[in-house]
Design an enzyme around this catalytic site. Structure first.
Site, mmCIF file in Angstrom:
data_model
loop_
_atom_site.group_PDB
_atom_site.id
_atom_site.type_symbol
_atom_site.label_atom_id
_atom_site.label_comp_id
_atom_site.label_asym_id
_atom_site.label_seq_id
_atom_site.Cartn_x
_atom_site.Cartn_y
_atom_site.Cartn_z
ATOM 1 N N GLY A 231 37.937 30.015 39.129
ATOM 2 C CA GLY A 231 38.411 30.721 40.306
ATOM 3 C C GLY A 231 38.094 32.200 40.167
ATOM 4 O O GLY A 231 37.962 32.704 39.049
ATOM 5 N N GLN B 212 39.236 41.149 41.789
ATOM 6 C CA GLN B 212 38.625 41.118 40.460
ATOM 7 C C GLN B 212 37.223 41.701 40.432
ATOM 8 O O GLN B 212 36.675 41.985 39.362
ATOM 9 C CB GLN B 212 38.572 39.677 39.932
ATOM 10 C CG GLN B 212 39.949 39.090 39.650
ATOM 11 C CD GLN B 212 39.844 37.677 39.100
ATOM 12 O OE1 GLN B 212 39.769 36.731 39.857
ATOM 13 N NE2 GLN B 212 39.819 37.542 37.786
ATOM 14 N N CYS C 24 42.337 34.097 32.537
ATOM 15 C CA CYS C 24 41.859 34.849 33.698
ATOM 16 C C CYS C 24 40.656 35.689 33.266
ATOM 17 O O CYS C 24 40.684 36.291 32.191
ATOM 18 C CB CYS C 24 42.986 35.761 34.196
ATOM 19 S SG CYS C 24 42.547 36.739 35.639
ATOM 20 N N LEU C 25 39.624 35.716 34.103
ATOM 21 C CA LEU C 25 38.445 36.525 33.763
ATOM 22 C C LEU C 25 38.802 38.002 33.617
ATOM 23 O O LEU C 25 38.123 38.738 32.915
ATOM 24 C CB LEU C 25 37.359 36.355 34.831
ATOM 25 C CG LEU C 25 36.690 34.968 34.924
ATOM 26 C CD1 LEU C 25 35.761 34.908 36.127
ATOM 27 C CD2 LEU C 25 35.941 34.633 33.650
ATOM 28 N N HIS D 234 47.174 30.804 41.319
ATOM 29 C CA HIS D 234 46.731 31.889 40.439
ATOM 30 C C HIS D 234 45.891 32.906 41.225
ATOM 31 O O HIS D 234 46.124 34.118 41.138
ATOM 32 C CB HIS D 234 45.922 31.293 39.272
ATOM 33 C CG HIS D 234 45.319 32.308 38.350
ATOM 34 N ND1 HIS D 234 45.733 32.450 37.037
ATOM 35 C CD2 HIS D 234 44.346 33.237 38.537
ATOM 36 C CE1 HIS D 234 45.023 33.425 36.474
ATOM 37 N NE2 HIS D 234 44.176 33.919 37.362
ATOM 38 N N GLU D 235 44.943 32.394 42.021
ATOM 39 C CA GLU D 235 44.075 33.294 42.791
ATOM 40 C C GLU D 235 44.853 33.989 43.907
ATOM 41 O O GLU D 235 44.642 35.170 44.189
ATOM 42 C CB GLU D 235 42.887 32.522 43.387
ATOM 43 C CG GLU D 235 42.009 31.791 42.370
ATOM 44 C CD GLU D 235 41.585 32.642 41.196
ATOM 45 O OE1 GLU D 235 41.418 33.858 41.356
ATOM 46 O OE2 GLU D 235 41.438 32.090 40.089
ATOM 47 N N HIS E 128 46.534 37.029 42.726
ATOM 48 C CA HIS E 128 45.641 38.187 42.598
ATOM 49 C C HIS E 128 45.642 39.027 43.878
ATOM 50 O O HIS E 128 45.542 40.251 43.827
ATOM 51 C CB HIS E 128 44.202 37.729 42.339
ATOM 52 C CG HIS E 128 43.872 37.513 40.884
ATOM 53 N ND1 HIS E 128 43.919 38.522 39.955
ATOM 54 C CD2 HIS E 128 43.487 36.406 40.206
ATOM 55 C CE1 HIS E 128 43.578 38.044 38.764
ATOM 56 N NE2 HIS E 128 43.311 36.752 38.889
HETATM 57 CO CO CO Z 1 42.693 35.423 37.424
#
Ligand code: CO
Length: 171
Positions: A44, A49, A92-93, A134-135, A138
């Protein structure tokens, strides 16, 4: 595209709805943005991000060796969440190499606009529900590390501090 890493304050902002969704925007999300997620092996990726404070994200959940559930999600809403929650390990990236157990509802009902500009309403469970939440977080400036129990937070405290020191001057 570059991925913004914790503790960058851009990750803390509340993103804005996309008011007019045009062809160019869709092409960007389905193109460069989606490719960035694939390139980084993410399941994701949310707009903040990559430094874009707009309400969209992409999902790519592997279901077999060469198949995955792909979604482009624009202006999402979570309409309802199951009372039943479960713990599952997240990463998470934007918080590289740190993993912890996060408690979330196991199923959700959502609506959003997809890449064909269609309004979708659907029920999600399992990993799809997990990644969507999760996304979605963000877009409200929330990271998974903000949702940890004290026990989980303690486990990653040192790694998080190192990350903070390493990236604190990133703009
Ligand atoms: Co993330």
């Amino acid at each position: 595209m570059n991925i913004i890493v914790y503790p960058n304050l851009l990750l803390r902002k509340v993103s804005e709805e996309i008011s007019s969704i045009d062809k160019e925007t869709i092409e960007f999300i389905a193109g460069d943005f989606f490719d960035t997620m694939l390139e980084k092996d993410g399941i994701g990726l949310a707009a903040p991000q990559v430094g874009i404070l707009k309400r969209f994200f992409a999902i790519n959940i592997p279901i077999s060796e060469d198949e995955s559930i792909k979604k482009i999600v624009i202006n999402p809403k979570i309409l309802s969440s199951s009372k039943t929650k479960e713990l599952y390990e997240e990463g998470c990236l934007s918080v590289p190499l740190i993993y912890a157990l996060v408690e979330r509802p196991i199923s959700i009902k959502v609506s959003y606009m997809n890449e064909e500009m269609k309004e979708i309403t659907e029920e999600l469970d399992g990993l799809s529900a997990r990644v969507f939440q999760h996304e979605f977080d963000h877009l409200n400036g929330i990271l998974f590390i903000n949702k940890l129990s004290n026990v989980e937070l303690l486990k990653i405290k040192k790694a998080l501090k190192e990350l903070k020191n390493k990236y604190k001057n990133d703009k």
